[in-house]
Design an enzyme around this catalytic site. Structure first.
Site, mmCIF file in Angstrom:
data_model
loop_
_atom_site.group_PDB
_atom_site.id
_atom_site.type_symbol
_atom_site.label_atom_id
_atom_site.label_comp_id
_atom_site.label_asym_id
_atom_site.label_seq_id
_atom_site.Cartn_x
_atom_site.Cartn_y
_atom_site.Cartn_z
ATOM 1 N N GLU A 292 0.846 -1.183 0.000
ATOM 2 C CA GLU A 292 0.000 0.000 0.000
ATOM 3 C C GLU A 292 0.889 1.243 0.000
ATOM 4 O O GLU A 292 1.871 1.312 0.743
ATOM 5 C CB GLU A 292 -0.911 0.041 1.217
ATOM 6 C CG GLU A 292 -1.760 1.304 1.310
ATOM 7 C CD GLU A 292 -2.610 1.373 2.567
ATOM 8 O OE1 GLU A 292 -3.020 0.298 3.064
ATOM 9 O OE2 GLU A 292 -2.856 2.482 3.059
ATOM 10 N N GLU B 291 -2.790 11.185 2.385
ATOM 11 C CA GLU B 291 -3.796 10.782 3.368
ATOM 12 C C GLU B 291 -3.946 11.919 4.379
ATOM 13 O O GLU B 291 -2.959 12.431 4.913
ATOM 14 C CB GLU B 291 -3.371 9.492 4.080
ATOM 15 C CG GLU B 291 -4.389 9.018 5.108
ATOM 16 C CD GLU B 291 -3.941 7.765 5.846
ATOM 17 O OE1 GLU B 291 -4.790 7.080 6.413
ATOM 18 O OE2 GLU B 291 -2.717 7.488 5.857
#
Length: 257
Positions: A143, A148
């Site tokens: 990932e 984010e």
């Protein structure tokens, strides 16, 4: 004119070499696999993107996703989260997510890298959890969180690379929460002499913020996801009103050199 040029060329490099030049395929070039026009309209969106997550309509938070909370017009994608009125105790919001039909896969031959970029106006209040990220198409990890935002710590952006669930490289920097669009970019590339790992560079507004080693990422297919998740890692309770996440100029480029 052509005969003169042909004679000149064959005289200088030889007829056999000239024939080989004509028959040789053109040199490979970087390929834009998702253009910045993909948010021009709903039809453009649906040409390049799918709704929800690759695995369903929920993920690690308190929002359930649907296409009703996704809109694309004039080059801008808008994801909207609203408080839920149903009785499901685990779902506090209805929101939107999309993922790209084109996967990222740096195999070291056809593609030696990918560049993924976009511009964002991201909410950063408590309980808001927008992201622009790459997630393993099979299993987990790998990932890469190209961007984010977690409202538990406002006005910050995370750049994360997950090699295992416990081996995570993170860089947290200040997000310019001024209401304007800001650019984020991730560049994944092979590492010379290394057939297993990738280098990932993370940028904010054109400035390199971090370079991580992504262990074992070569040949691993990744889904590009844009989502407006709520609560979860961003804290709770979340907003009592409508939350929006705006995105434009997203582009995915396969790098061949």
């Amino acid at each position: 004119m052509f005969k003169v040029q042909l004679s000149t060329v064959t005289a200088s490099i030889g007829l056999a070499a000239f024939a080989t030049l004509l028959l040789s395929p053109p040199a490979s070039a970087d390929t834009i696999t998702i253009p910045t026009s993909s948010f021009d309209s709903t039809s453009s969106l649906e040409q390049y993107w799918n709704y929800n997550y690759p695995w369903g309509d929920t993920h690690n938070g308190a929002a359930r996703m649907s296409s009703d909370h996704v809109s694309a017009s004039g080059g801008v994608l808008t994801l909207t989260a609203v408080p839920a009125s149903d009785s499901d105790s685990d779902i506090h919001y209805h929101s939107g997510t999309i993922y790209a039909k084109e996967q990222v896969n740096v195999d070291g031959t056809d593609a030696v890298g990918y560049q993924v970029e976009g511009e964002f106006i991201a909410p950063t209040t408590k309980g808001t959890w927008p992201a622009f990220w790459l997630n393993a198409a099979s299993g987990w990890p790998p990932e890469s969180d190209i961007a984010e935002w977690k409202g538990e710590r406002t006005d910050q952006i995370w750049f994360n690379t997950f090699n295992t669930s416990s081996q995570v490289a993170s860089k947290v920097v200040t997000w310019p929460d001024d209401g304007n669009y800001h650019a984020v970019k991730g560049v994944l590339r092979t590492i010379p002499g290394n057939s297993a790992d990738l280098s990932i560079e993370y940028y904010l507004d054109g400035t390199l913020q971090a370079t991580h080693t992504a262990a074992g990422y070569v040949g691993k297919a990744l889904n590009l996801i844009i989502d407006l998740q709520m609560e979860g890692s961003s804290g709770s309770p979340g907003p009592t009103g409508t939350t929006t996440f705006k995105i434009r100029n997203v582009q995915m480029t396969k790098l061949t050199s």
